[in-house]
Design an enzyme around this catalytic site. Structure first.
Site, PDB file in Angstrom:
ATOM      1  N   SER A  42       0.837  -1.203   0.000  1.00 35.89           N
ATOM      2  CA  SER A  42       0.000   0.000   0.000  1.00 35.89           C
ATOM      3  C   SER A  42       0.869   1.249   0.000  1.00 35.89           C
ATOM      4  CB  SER A  42      -0.917   0.017   1.237  1.00 35.89           C
ATOM      5  OG  SER A  42      -0.172   0.333   2.399  1.00 35.89           O
ATOM      6  N   SER A  44       0.848   3.868   2.087  1.00 35.44           N
ATOM      7  CA  SER A  44       0.800   4.644   3.333  1.00 35.44           C
ATOM      8  C   SER A  44       2.148   5.228   3.733  1.00 35.44           C
ATOM      9  CB  SER A  44       0.257   3.790   4.478  1.00 35.44           C
ATOM     10  OG  SER A  44       1.172   2.766   4.824  1.00 35.44           O
ATOM     11  N   LYS A 105       5.243   1.190   9.539  1.00 30.89           N
ATOM     12  CA  LYS A 105       5.059   2.621   9.796  1.00 30.89           C
ATOM     13  C   LYS A 105       6.334   3.181  10.421  1.00 30.89           C
ATOM     14  CE  LYS A 105       0.596   2.264   8.773  1.00 30.89           C
ATOM     15  NZ  LYS A 105       0.036   2.809   7.513  1.00 30.89           N
ATOM     16  N   SER A 198      -3.038   7.131   5.406  1.00 33.98           N
ATOM     17  CA  SER A 198      -2.400   6.130   6.258  1.00 33.98           C
ATOM     18  C   SER A 198      -3.283   5.812   7.451  1.00 33.98           C
ATOM     19  CB  SER A 198      -1.036   6.647   6.755  1.00 33.98           C
ATOM     20  OG  SER A 198      -0.476   5.758   7.703  1.00 33.98           O
TER      21      SER A 198
END
Length: 252
Positions: A42, A44, A105, A198
């Site tokens: 993804s 994010s 993250k 995100s």
């Protein structure tokens, strides 16, 4: 003659099996204790990490939990040889709400920190994080609507001096203004660099605060990267589909 040939054949087959078993054990040890490969599905973490990036995550950076072991059997709790990640590290962790799912993250908040977003600006312990406007990001759309896009890009500098780039898809996005998040002891606050696209610790119902035990490891190096929408197994498309400039780049 036949008996001798058969014995040699059986001996060769047995040796092959032993080599395969040894290779699998070595791979298991490397994956469990040293490095594990992950891919980015993804956007994010754009523009730091792109969809189609393949990277190595170091398993030893913060010690080992049961999530370090393949299939994550609950053999023990907590961490062995554990240490806390630093602010600004990019980490892979198991989602607290669903510990079968891996997320990646950046560590923004440490235990005891107060984190808040005000008009798109990050505050840590009531102090705004230094932010500098850069040239717009132009490329594979980080906002998820078009093939390519032009998006605001910022350089943030955390209190410990770590710098990185963030993207700002829209002004006054849904999580550009938040309440104060107080990070519990033994937990960390994670955010994606693509701030308006995100799902991270700002979404308490989906991610929230991440326990140290759930952290799998630290992102270290991109070993392969292919354009979004392409398939890595289509090797005949590699000359134009592979992002050659990203291979062997260090993740920061």
């Amino acid at each position: 003659m036949s008996a001798t040939t058969g014995t040699k054949s059986e001996s060769g087959f047995g040796e092959t099996i032993r080599v395969v078993i040894h290779a699998l054990l070595i791979a298991l040890v490397i994956r469990t204790f040293l490095f594990q490969p992950f891919n980015i599905p993804s956007g994010s973490m754009k523009a730091t990490l792109l969809v189609g990036d393949y990277l190595f995550v170091s398993k030893y950076s913060y010690g080992y939990s049961h999530y370090s072991i393949p299939l994550s059997p609950p053999l023990f709790s907590g961490r062995i040889f554990g240490s806390n990640p630093n602010r600004g590290d990019i980490v892979v962790f198991r989602l607290p709400k669903d510990d079968t799912t891996d997320y990646i993250k950046r560590v923004i908040g440490l235990p005891g920190d107060r984190i808040q977003m005000k008009e798109g600006l990050l505050y840590i312990n009531d102090v705004p994080v230094k932010r500098e406007r850069l040239s717009d990001f132009v490329g594979e759309d980080p906002c998820g609507s078009d093939a390519t896009a032009r998006v605001k890009r910022w350089k943030e500098t955390l209190p410990n001096g770590v710098t990185y780039e963030t993207l700002d898809c829209v002004d006054n996005g849904f999580y550009d203004n938040t309440n104060v998040y107080t990070v519990p002891e033994g937990h960390f606050f994670m955010m994606g660099d693509n701030r308006d696209n995100s799902t991270d610790s700002r979404v308490l119902s989906a991610v929230g605060y991440v326990p140290l035990e759930n952290i799998v490891g630290r992102a270290q190096m991109i070993f392969f990267s292919i354009a979004e929408g392409e398939h890595a197994w289509m090797f005949w498309r590699w000359p134009t589909a592979v992002r050659w400039n990203r291979i062997f780049s260090i993740v920061r």
